[in-house]
Design a protein around this motif. Structure first.
Motif, PDB file in Angstrom:
ATOM      1  N   MET B  16       0.830  -1.201   0.000  1.00 38.76           N
ATOM      2  CA  MET B  16       0.000   0.000   0.000  1.00 38.76           C
ATOM      3  C   MET B  16       0.866   1.254   0.000  1.00 38.76           C
ATOM      4  O   MET B  16       0.672   2.173  -0.796  1.00 38.76           O
ATOM      5  N   PHE B  20       1.364   3.974  -2.930  1.00 39.19           N
ATOM      6  CA  PHE B  20       1.034   5.355  -2.601  1.00 39.19           C
ATOM      7  C   PHE B  20       2.219   6.278  -2.885  1.00 39.19           C
ATOM      8  O   PHE B  20       2.070   7.357  -3.456  1.00 39.19           O
ATOM      9  N   VAL B  23       2.625   6.894  -6.541  1.00 38.44           N
ATOM     10  CA  VAL B  23       1.637   7.864  -7.038  1.00 38.44           C
ATOM     11  C   VAL B  23       2.079   9.284  -6.721  1.00 38.44           C
ATOM     12  O   VAL B  23       1.985  10.186  -7.553  1.00 38.44           O
ATOM     13  N   VAL B  30       2.071   7.436 -16.603  1.00 43.92           N
ATOM     14  CA  VAL B  30       1.844   5.990 -16.670  1.00 43.92           C
ATOM     15  C   VAL B  30       2.308   5.343 -15.370  1.00 43.92           C
ATOM     16  O   VAL B  30       1.640   4.474 -14.809  1.00 43.92           O
ATOM     17  N   LYS B  32       2.409   6.648 -12.505  1.00 43.70           N
ATOM     18  CA  LYS B  32       1.421   6.963 -11.465  1.00 43.70           C
ATOM     19  C   LYS B  32       0.298   5.931 -11.468  1.00 43.70           C
ATOM     20  O   LYS B  32      -0.158   5.480 -10.416  1.00 43.70           O
ATOM     21  N   ILE B  33      -0.168   5.578 -12.673  1.00 43.49           N
ATOM     22  CA  ILE B  33      -1.254   4.589 -12.782  1.00 43.49           C
ATOM     23  C   ILE B  33      -0.775   3.251 -12.215  1.00 43.49           C
ATOM     24  O   ILE B  33      -1.514   2.554 -11.513  1.00 43.49           O
ATOM     25  N   LEU B  36      -0.918   3.443  -8.572  1.00 42.60           N
ATOM     26  CA  LEU B  36      -2.313   3.398  -8.127  1.00 42.60           C
ATOM     27  C   LEU B  36      -2.813   1.958  -8.114  1.00 42.60           C
ATOM     28  O   LEU B  36      -3.508   1.521  -7.197  1.00 42.60           O
ATOM     29  N   PHE B  39      -1.455   0.127  -5.197  1.00 38.20           N
ATOM     30  CA  PHE B  39      -2.191   0.593  -4.024  1.00 38.20           C
ATOM     31  C   PHE B  39      -3.523  -0.151  -3.896  1.00 38.20           C
ATOM     32  O   PHE B  39      -3.879  -0.650  -2.826  1.00 38.20           O
ATOM     33  N   GLN B  40      -4.220  -0.268  -5.018  1.00 33.31           N
ATOM     34  CA  GLN B  40      -5.512  -0.968  -4.984  1.00 33.31           C
ATOM     35  C   GLN B  40      -5.329  -2.454  -4.720  1.00 33.31           C
ATOM     36  O   GLN B  40      -6.094  -3.057  -3.967  1.00 33.31           O
ATOM     37  N   THR B  87     -10.885   1.455 -13.714  1.00 34.06           N
ATOM     38  CA  THR B  87     -10.151   2.682 -13.400  1.00 34.06           C
ATOM     39  C   THR B  87      -8.847   2.738 -14.172  1.00 34.06           C
ATOM     40  O   THR B  87      -8.489   3.771 -14.745  1.00 34.06           O
TER      41      THR B  87
END
Lengths: 492, 117
Positions: B16, B20, B23, B30, B32-33, B36, B39-40, B87
């Motif tokens: 996590m 994070f 991000v 890209v 950043k995605i 993310l 993180f998910q 997402t």
């Protein structure tokens, strides 16, 4: 027969209209369909509110599965009111869309716009109506994903980066909510909100439950753009098409506020949220900071949409301020302002949509002298602005009044003073617009035509509502008061 | 040695925070995605961890087994995975559009291009 299924239809009608829009693939037909769906949703919402006010609560078992196992739609005065707000704004914004969308959204994207609008509406209504914590997350993501798309439809390329930024922030917020719901499930073994409310007190002293409360509060605060988590909001509102801005500003953040109310008061209970976890000590300063910092920033904006976006952050501050008092009057003020802010921001952003339609710009310098050339549009902006400030006979006054009452009732007279000072800041940024529009000469090439009637009528419908509910407060105050009593009483 | 027994939760927290951090710190859209996504995914593991019942088998009715893992979080997380995929897809689609409009996917370069207007 059909009356019995109204709670399900509330969500199903817009949800099923969305793919239908895509299949029909004609912008005009899609517009008709989404307007019809919004109006049907409004009728259902009003019927449900009437029913709830008469009988108390309304429970609907989705698919006939009994409550703690199946998904339950549960209506009480709080969310029935939110449903009316969301569906109401939707049905005013859609008639506006017909003319505005043709002007602002590329032809090949128009059908997609209506499709995502309907999905967003379904998601927002779903968040409000559901009584299941995980179902809430799913609806939240339906509405969020569709709002990212709607924002990216703006003509300016910065709409893309604004949408991307919102996607990152929004997903983090939603994931926080998911973590919070997961931790609650871990401790209680249930996802039904009513069930959660009953089981949490016995495990309230564990760190897991408290962490869950923290995750949920932060996650929801991102979605409702509470200072300092509001950074996604200004760009998203500025670069989105006018219709989208008006719709999202009036509904999306409001539904997020509803989520906060629901979790703080119903699921965790006021005792845990405000006595054990002292949420008011977090929310009150942040709310006041939001009011002042965002209002001051708004004064210095030259883009009117950005000015109103910052003003939105400030107004959300007022709503959260009301909630942070955790008293019946305070929550009444919060819920009232939730409704009233939806009316004024909806009206103001629609009026800016009219300006943009004629001017192709919403910069302060471009509206010089237009007050006389577009009298109806600018009269709308002035009345909406007065409502934003909180002048008597407009809705803004009613919610400020209750906010001040609540502050005094809680013995926080300095907060009451700050609320009034905050309103003065609103006077400053609204005055700048009035000054430029009415007291400066218009440049020679300025448009001399009023905005078309198809845009003015929806705008004035909302402005009319601003004045009407500012004078006749029986309905709104009555419902808000009942909703607040319901929440504080931990009504089951 | 209780903390060792909770190793799956430590993995969740590590993933996590790593996601994070990516991000927040990367300026490439890209990447950043990707952050993310990480993180998910950590939250998916959180849900799956909590559904494990010690000594339980897969939740399929069969004679000789009385203890089952809780299937509900699995189902919930299937939904969350779908949301995550949607997402990611939307995020990447936006990145493609941004690349078309700006010719770059670096946040600071995009910022400079907007400023220079």
């Amino acid at each position: 027969m059909i009356a019995q299924h109204l709670p399900a239809l509330q969500v199903v009608v817009p949800l099923l209209s969305a793919p239908l829009c895509l299949l029909l693939n004609r912008a005009r037909v899609a517009w008709l369909l989404s307007t019809a769906a919004s109006w049907v949703a409004l009728v259902i919402a009003v019927l449900l509110l009437q029913q709830v006010l008469a009988t108390g609560t309304l429970s609907y078992e989705l698919g006939g599965w009994a409550a703690p196992w199946g998904i339950e739609y549960r209506l009480d005065p709080v969310n029935a009111f939110v449903l009316v707000i969301v569906a109401g704004i939707g049905s005013v914004v859609m008639p506006f869309a017909a003319t505005s969308v043709v002007h602002e959204i590329a032809a090949e994207h128009r059908v997609l716009f209506y499709t995502t609008y309907l999905l967003c509406l379904a998601g927002l209504l779903g968040i409000a109506i559901t009584g299941d914590a995980f179902n809430l997350f799913v609806f939240l993501e339906i509405s969020s994903l569709s709002s990212y798309i709607m924002i990216s439809l703006g003509r300016d390329r910065r709409a893309l980066t604004a949408s991307y930024q919102y996607l990152i922030m929004g997903t983090i917020g939603a994931t926080f909510i998911l973590i919070g719901v997961g931790l609650l499930y871990m401790m209680t073994g249930t996802l039904n909100m009513l069930d959660l409310a009953q089981r949490i007190p016995s495990v309230a002293d564990t760190r897991t439950v408290r962490v869950a409360l923290a995750f949920l509060t932060v996650g929801i605060s991102i979605k409702l753009a509470l200072f300092p988590l509001h950074l996604w909001l200004p760009n998203a509102y500025v670069y989105a098409p006018s219709v989208v801005t008006a719709f999202l500003a009036a509904t999306a953040t409001k539904v997020a506020v509803y989520m906060l109310l629901r979790f703080l008061f119903t699921v965790f209970g006021a005792e845990l949220s405000f006595e054990a976890m002292v949420m008011h000590l977090v929310l009150l300063p942040l709310a006041l900071l939001a009011v002042f910092s965002a209002s001051v920033v708004a004064i210095y904006q030259d883009n009117l949409k950005r000015m109103l976006a910052y003003s939105s952050v400030a107004q959300i501050g007022y709503i959260i301020l009301g909630i942070s008092f955790a008293s019946v009057t305070g929550v009444t003020a919060g819920i009232l302002h939730l409704f009233n802010h939806a009316l004024m921001k909806g009206a103001l952003f629609l009026a800016l949509g009219c300006v943009f339609y004629r001017l192709g710009s919403v910069q302060l310098r471009d509206i010089a002298g237009l007050g006389r050339r577009m009298p109806w549009t600018f009269a709308a902006i002035v009345i909406g602005g007065l409502s934003l400030i909180g002048v008597p006979l407009t809705v803004g006054f009613i919610s400020k009044w209750y906010l001040v009452l609540a502050a005094l009732e809680g013995g926080l007279w300095w907060v009451a003073v700050l609320v009034l000072l905050g309103s003065l800041l609103a006077v400053a940024y609204i005055w700048r617009v009035v000054e430029v529009a009415f007291f400066q000469p218009a440049p020679r090439n300025a448009p001399s035509q009023e905005a078309p009637l198809t845009l003015l009528l929806p705008t004035w419908a909302l402005i009319g509502a601003n004045v009407y509910f500012g004078i006749n407060t029986e309905l709104t105050v009555g419902v808000a008061h009942r909703a607040a009593e319901w929440l504080i009483g931990g009504g089951g | 040695m209780q903390w060792l027994g909770l190793y799956n939760y430590w993995i969740v927290i590590f993933l996590m925070m790593a996601g994070f951090y990516v991000v927040i710190s990367r300026s490439n859209l890209v990447k950043k995605i990707v952050g993310l996504n990480l993180f998910q995914t950590s939250v998916f593991i959180l849900y799956i961890s909590m559904s494990k019942v010690q000594g339980g088998t897969a939740p399929i009715l069969k004679e000789g087994f009385a203890v089952y893992s809780n299937p509900l979080p699995h189902v919930l997380i299937l939904t969350a995975i779908v949301v995550g995929v949607a997402t990611t897809a939307l995020g990447l689609a936006l990145v493609v559009r941004i690349k078309e409009a700006y010719g770059t996917v670096e946040e600071d370069e995009i910022h400079n291009k907007d400023e220079s207007l």
